[in-house]
Motif scaffolding. Structure first.
Motif, PDB file in Angstrom:
ATOM      1  N   SER A  83     -52.715   5.992  17.653  1.00 35.18           N
ATOM      2  CA  SER A  83     -51.774   6.788  18.362  1.00 35.18           C
ATOM      3  C   SER A  83     -51.458   8.004  17.639  1.00 35.18           C
ATOM      4  O   SER A  83     -51.167   7.650  16.211  1.00 35.18           O
ATOM      5  N   PRO A  84     -50.869   9.032  17.840  1.00 35.10           N
ATOM      6  CA  PRO A  84     -50.363  10.180  17.178  1.00 35.10           C
ATOM      7  C   PRO A  84     -48.871   9.598  16.424  1.00 35.10           C
ATOM      8  O   PRO A  84     -48.627   9.880  15.230  1.00 35.10           O
ATOM      9  N   GLU A  85     -48.198   8.782  17.332  1.00 38.41           N
ATOM     10  CA  GLU A  85     -46.671   8.447  16.624  1.00 38.41           C
ATOM     11  C   GLU A  85     -47.321   7.401  15.542  1.00 38.41           C
ATOM     12  O   GLU A  85     -46.344   7.288  14.399  1.00 38.41           O
ATOM     13  N   GLY A  86     -48.152   6.382  15.845  1.00 41.76           N
ATOM     14  CA  GLY A  86     -48.417   5.426  14.859  1.00 41.76           C
ATOM     15  C   GLY A  86     -48.898   6.224  13.276  1.00 41.76           C
ATOM     16  O   GLY A  86     -48.278   5.790  12.299  1.00 41.76           O
ATOM     17  N   ALA A  87     -49.850   7.033  13.649  1.00 44.04           N
ATOM     18  CA  ALA A  87     -50.141   7.910  12.392  1.00 44.04           C
ATOM     19  C   ALA A  87     -48.922   8.665  11.456  1.00 44.04           C
ATOM     20  O   ALA A  87     -48.688   8.650  10.613  1.00 44.04           O
ATOM     21  N   ARG A  88     -48.198   9.217  12.514  1.00 39.25           N
ATOM     22  CA  ARG A  88     -47.024  10.299  11.968  1.00 39.25           C
ATOM     23  C   ARG A  88     -45.986   9.119  11.450  1.00 39.25           C
ATOM     24  O   ARG A  88     -45.159   9.294  10.208  1.00 39.25           O
ATOM     25  N   LEU A  89     -45.663   8.064  11.830  1.00 39.24           N
ATOM     26  CA  LEU A  89     -44.791   7.262  11.209  1.00 39.24           C
ATOM     27  C   LEU A  89     -45.426   6.343   9.832  1.00 39.24           C
ATOM     28  O   LEU A  89     -44.629   6.340   9.027  1.00 39.24           O
ATOM     29  N   THR A  90     -46.543   6.310   9.807  1.00 41.46           N
ATOM     30  CA  THR A  90     -47.284   5.664   8.744  1.00 41.46           C
ATOM     31  C   THR A  90     -47.136   6.918   7.417  1.00 41.46           C
ATOM     32  O   THR A  90     -46.855   6.410   6.438  1.00 41.46           O
ATOM     33  N   LEU A 128     -52.165  -0.322  -1.253  1.00 39.40           N
ATOM     34  CA  LEU A 128     -51.396  -1.650  -0.581  1.00 39.40           C
ATOM     35  C   LEU A 128     -51.524  -1.817   0.888  1.00 39.40           C
ATOM     36  O   LEU A 128     -51.882  -2.815   1.340  1.00 39.40           O
ATOM     37  N   ILE A 129     -51.127  -0.768   1.775  1.00 33.92           N
ATOM     38  CA  ILE A 129     -51.162  -0.886   3.008  1.00 33.92           C
ATOM     39  C   ILE A 129     -52.766  -1.180   3.467  1.00 33.92           C
ATOM     40  O   ILE A 129     -52.836  -2.011   4.416  1.00 33.92           O
ATOM     41  N   ARG A 130     -53.405  -0.430   2.890  1.00 29.28           N
ATOM     42  CA  ARG A 130     -54.837  -0.751   3.605  1.00 29.28           C
ATOM     43  C   ARG A 130     -55.200  -2.102   2.993  1.00 29.28           C
ATOM     44  O   ARG A 130     -56.138  -2.742   3.893  1.00 29.28           O
ATOM     45  N   HIS A 131     -54.912  -2.472   2.007  1.00 31.10           N
ATOM     46  CA  HIS A 131     -55.266  -4.009   1.625  1.00 31.10           C
ATOM     47  C   HIS A 131     -54.864  -4.861   2.343  1.00 31.10           C
ATOM     48  O   HIS A 131     -55.547  -5.783   2.862  1.00 31.10           O
ATOM     49  N   LEU A 132     -53.424  -4.842   2.989  1.00 38.01           N
ATOM     50  CA  LEU A 132     -53.084  -5.673   3.784  1.00 38.01           C
ATOM     51  C   LEU A 132     -53.169  -5.671   5.089  1.00 38.01           C
ATOM     52  O   LEU A 132     -53.238  -6.731   5.892  1.00 38.01           O
ATOM     53  N   VAL A 133     -53.440  -4.446   5.828  1.00 38.33           N
ATOM     54  CA  VAL A 133     -53.559  -4.282   7.136  1.00 38.33           C
ATOM     55  C   VAL A 133     -55.204  -4.355   7.466  1.00 38.33           C
ATOM     56  O   VAL A 133     -55.547  -4.403   8.680  1.00 38.33           O
ATOM     57  N   ASP A 141     -59.130  -2.209   6.904  1.00 39.70           N
ATOM     58  CA  ASP A 141     -59.651  -0.758   7.078  1.00 39.70           C
ATOM     59  C   ASP A 141     -59.512  -0.309   8.625  1.00 39.70           C
ATOM     60  O   ASP A 141     -59.263   0.599   8.640  1.00 39.70           O
ATOM     61  N   THR A 142     -60.024  -1.115   9.401  1.00 42.26           N
ATOM     62  CA  THR A 142     -59.584  -0.720  10.779  1.00 42.26           C
ATOM     63  C   THR A 142     -58.465  -0.066  11.089  1.00 42.26           C
ATOM     64  O   THR A 142     -58.242   0.817  11.581  1.00 42.26           O
ATOM     65  N   CYS A 143     -57.488  -0.951  10.974  1.00 41.50           N
ATOM     66  CA  CYS A 143     -56.060  -0.738  11.127  1.00 41.50           C
ATOM     67  C   CYS A 143     -55.573   0.788  10.259  1.00 41.50           C
ATOM     68  O   CYS A 143     -54.870   1.458  10.852  1.00 41.50           O
ATOM     69  N   ALA A 144     -56.045   0.416   9.187  1.00 46.82           N
ATOM     70  CA  ALA A 144     -55.533   1.736   8.309  1.00 46.82           C
ATOM     71  C   ALA A 144     -56.239   3.002   8.691  1.00 46.82           C
ATOM     72  O   ALA A 144     -55.347   4.194   8.558  1.00 46.82           O
ATOM     73  N   ASN A 145     -57.640   2.888   8.987  1.00 49.01           N
ATOM     74  CA  ASN A 145     -58.142   4.031   9.379  1.00 49.01           C
ATOM     75  C   ASN A 145     -57.465   4.716  10.918  1.00 49.01           C
ATOM     76  O   ASN A 145     -57.048   5.873  11.090  1.00 49.01           O
TER      77      ASN A 145
END
Length: 387
Positions: A255-262, A285-290, A292-296
């Motif tokens: 979502s645009p909001e999710g990417a912006r908040l991140t 660290l974010i990519r490692h913990l969540v 690749d799919t969620c990080a993308n």
């Protein structure tokens, strides 16, 4: 209780009767501004309530002034010791896994964008960090504690958002039910408990089963104080795994909001990290913990640290060995963890106590006007949903 699509759907239509009624009355009587002004003076348990506080608010504070009568205090003490032993790791998990997990649920990201100024992302993180630190103090439920007033205010904050969106008829057409419903509140509880434990495991932290269960139990107590229906909330870690898996499969996505908040979160923590050379460690660290799919979906950039961060569990393993074999090493590492947490929190709060207030309007973006054993290592329950 095993969650199902039908049981989750039912939870979408239920809010928090007590808090919702309190907020509705405050708005009907035009007492929200006075309530917010006076509630700045209500920050510790046992302090006299200020003169002029609306009667409906006074009654709400009386009804929610104590923890549930079923609390097992021995279990809560285990949770506190677990937090003290893992405070820096828990702070890492909250910052780089739990918060991004909120953002990967589009309707939650949209709500966060509406209720928290995007220009001040530290406010959300500071509130979360301070709330957790208050919870894990030995006097969390005693006179002088700041935890219970914080929980009372957060509960009213959630109710006020429901009130605004219902009144304006601006509910998300893609997600039926009420905003910050029981399903979402339980989902949030899973993000700050089960997902934190998953992240500690991913970081290679050795946890006893007793410690993990106690930490989850503490967040069950928190959920009860925030208005979560105890008939619906998962009672143990296995049930928590089932609920979290189903909740994420039902809703997670870009979502645009999710990417912006991140992006705001990454920028915030890059400011906290000294210098600029290590800034990419935040995204890594974010990519490692969540994953690749969620990080993308969240548009987390790839960095040169993506591979390096995989060595973190090995480094933490070395530190744990030092802690186990040397009393001085254990003291030094615990002290370092405490100081790291204090530094992070002070950086976010800028030395201030965070106050929770009922917003008199939401942002335009939403469309609304104005001491554990290491010999038995805990392993997370296996996934229950095929992703």
């Amino acid at each position: 209780m095993i969650p199902t699509e039908a049981s989750m759907d039912a939870l979408r239509h239920v809010g928090d009767e007590l808090a919702d009624a309190t907020v509705a009355t405050l708005f009907e009587r035009g007492e929200v501004g006075r309530f917010n002004s006076l509630m700045r003076y209500v920050s510790t348990v046992g302090a006299p309530l200020p003169e002029g506080l609306p009667d409906v608010a006074r009654e709400y504070l009386r009804a929610t002034s104590a923890p549930p009568d079923w609390v097992d205090w021995a279990e809560m003490e285990k949770a506190r010791l677990f937090f003290l032993d893992n405070n820096v790791h828990i702070s890492t998990a909250l910052s780089f896994a739990s918060m991004p997990a909120c953002y990967v649920v589009p309707h939650v990201a949209k709500l966060l964008s509406a209720s928290h100024g995007l220009n001040y992302p530290s406010k959300r993180m500071a509130e979360t960090g301070q709330f957790t630190v208050h919870l894990m103090r030995p006097d969390a439920f005693e006179a002088g504690s700041r935890f219970i007033p914080a929980a009372q205010k957060v509960r009213l904050l959630h109710a006020s958002i429901r009130h605004h969106l219902r009144r304006e008829g601006r509910l998300d057409a893609g997600v039926p039910g009420v905003p910050i419903c029981q399903e979402d509140m339980i989902g949030g509880q899973m993000f700050f408990s089960m997902l934190v434990l998953d992240s500690l495991h991913r970081l290679g932290i050795h946890m006893s089963t007793e410690g993990a269960e106690a930490y989850y139990y503490a967040w069950r107590v928190v959920g009860a104080m925030l208005g979560v229906d105890q008939e619906a909330v998962p009672q143990n870690l296995q049930e928590a795994r089932q609920f979290l898996d189903l909740y994420m499969v039902r809703y997670m996505g870009p979502s645009p909001e999710g990417a912006r908040l991140t992006r705001q979160l990454i920028d915030l923590y890059e400011e906290v990290v000294p210098g600029t050379v290590l800034d990419p460690i935040v995204s890594a660290l974010i990519r490692h913990l969540v994953g690749d799919t969620c990080a993308n979906w969240l548009e987390v950039p790839r960095t040169r640290f993506d591979t390096v961060v995989r060595a973190v569990p090995h480094l933490l393993g070395v530190l744990e060995t030092i802690e186990d074999r040397s009393p001085f090493g254990a003291w030094a590492l615990d002290r370092l963890g405490h100081l790291t947490t204090v530094f992070e929190l002070s950086s976010l709060t800028r030395g201030r106590v965070m106050h929770y207030a009922i917003p008199e309007e939401l942002r335009q973006e939403y469309g609304v006007p104005s001491t554990p054993s290491r010999t038995r290592r805990w392993t997370p329950p296996a996934p229950t949903v095929n992703h």
